[in-house]
Design an enzyme around this catalytic site. Structure first.
Site, mmCIF file in Angstrom:
data_model
loop_
_atom_site.group_PDB
_atom_site.id
_atom_site.type_symbol
_atom_site.label_atom_id
_atom_site.label_comp_id
_atom_site.label_asym_id
_atom_site.label_seq_id
_atom_site.Cartn_x
_atom_site.Cartn_y
_atom_site.Cartn_z
ATOM 1 N N TYR A 1 33.348 33.794 50.564
ATOM 2 C CA TYR A 1 33.635 32.592 49.763
ATOM 3 C C TYR A 1 33.388 32.872 48.270
ATOM 4 O O TYR A 1 34.217 32.542 47.413
ATOM 5 C CB TYR A 1 32.742 31.457 50.262
ATOM 6 N N ALA B 1 33.418 35.727 46.724
ATOM 7 C CA ALA B 1 34.435 36.652 46.208
ATOM 8 C C ALA B 1 35.745 35.907 45.943
ATOM 9 O O ALA B 1 36.401 36.126 44.914
ATOM 10 C CB ALA B 1 34.654 37.794 47.206
ATOM 11 N N LYS C 1 36.119 32.765 45.202
ATOM 12 C CA LYS C 1 35.985 31.843 44.078
ATOM 13 C C LYS C 1 35.830 32.604 42.756
ATOM 14 O O LYS C 1 36.259 32.124 41.699
ATOM 15 C CB LYS C 1 34.814 30.891 44.323
#
Ligand code: NAP
Length: 247
Positions: free
Chosen positions: A155, A157, A159
């Protein structure tokens, strides 16, 4: 004051949570709204009717944000139904949390596809028509993309990838009056965070200087501002909505 009168927006993942708050706020501010959903058809249809009752044009489309060809079809459908659009919000997102030692390849791939490749998919197809109209692209990131979170490497990475993508697009199309910004919410009360263990929720809460969870509507208000001409010279930025968590 209606900040978005005369504009049309496309919002991914508008059937629940932050996306549902965004489509409602956009409609309140006079925008026509096209929004997508994947599985929550009943909720999407109810929101579609609610927005139409507010006196704007509104339509829900079933479209998987992770699939390139579906993003292409979405832009064709929205263009046929609404004519043109000036606002794109890449909001759809998921979590599949686990510590790296237990994270599977499938958990990694799925989160990257839904959270990051989706942003490429829709921006790629939306940009060409937007070259004629100008407009505002808003990408939903997270404070986790900045400071990381144990159990959320996939998650975080996805974002963090959104930050670099956003700045690059802002530089590529700034001369065409297209702005591109990211919004980084902190911990916002939605179904996504409701799934968290109570102990994890308490520890997150203890670390939030404002000592409360954020509301989806508070993220949506920031999106209204970024979509509107009130932010006409703001591009390539990340606006955190996090109760001072990330400062
Ligand atoms: P949510 O309540 O779980 O809602 C997610 C939305 O995304 C739903 O409308 C869902 O549609 C849609 N969606 C999921 N996968 C999709 C796909 N493949 N194609 C199209 N739509 C899809 O989540 P949320 O909390 O509102 O989060 C919205 C965004 O904010 C996400 O990008 C999330 O990462 C980000 N964010 C949230 C928080 C938070 O604390 N809640 C914090 C930081 C960032 P269906 O139900 O129809 O499938």
């Amino acid at each position: 004051m209606k900040l978005l009168a005369g504009k049309t927006a496309i919002v991914t993942g508008g059937s629940r949570g932050i996306g549902a708050a965004i489509v409602r706020k956009f409609a309140e501010h006079g925008a026509n709204v096209a929004f997508t959903y994947l599985s929550s058809e009943e909720k999407a249809k109810a929101i579609e009717a609610e927005l139409q009752g507010m006196g704007v044009e509104a339509k829900a489309y079933r479209s998987n944000a992770a699939v390139f060809a579906e993003a292409e079809q979405l832009i064709k459908d929205v263009t046929a139904d609404f004519g043109k659009f000036q606002i794109v919000v890449n909001n759809a997102g998921i979590t599949k949390d686990n510590l790296m030692l237990r994270m599977t390849e499938e958990m990694w791939d799925k989160v990257i596809e839904v959270n990051l490749k989706s942003v490429f998919n829709l921006t790629k197809h939306a940009l060409r028509p937007m070259l004629r109209t100008g407009g505002s692209i808003i990408n939903m990131s997270s404070v986790v993309g900045d400071f990381g979170n144990a159990g959320q490497a996939n998650y975080a990475a996805s974002k963090a990838g959104i930050f670099g993508f956003t700045k690059s697009i802002a530089k590529e199309v700034g001369s065409r009056s297209i702005r591109c910004n990211a919004v980084a919410p902190g911990f916002i009360a939605t179904e996504m965070t409701d799934e968290l263990d109570e102990k994890v929720k308490d520890s997150f809460l203890a670390g939030i200087p404002m000592k409360r969870w954020g509301k989806a509507e508070e993220v949506a208000d920031t999106c209204v501002w970024l979509a509107s001409d009130m932010s006409a010279y703001v591009s390539g930025q990340t606006i955190s909505v996090c109760g001072a968590l990330n400062c």
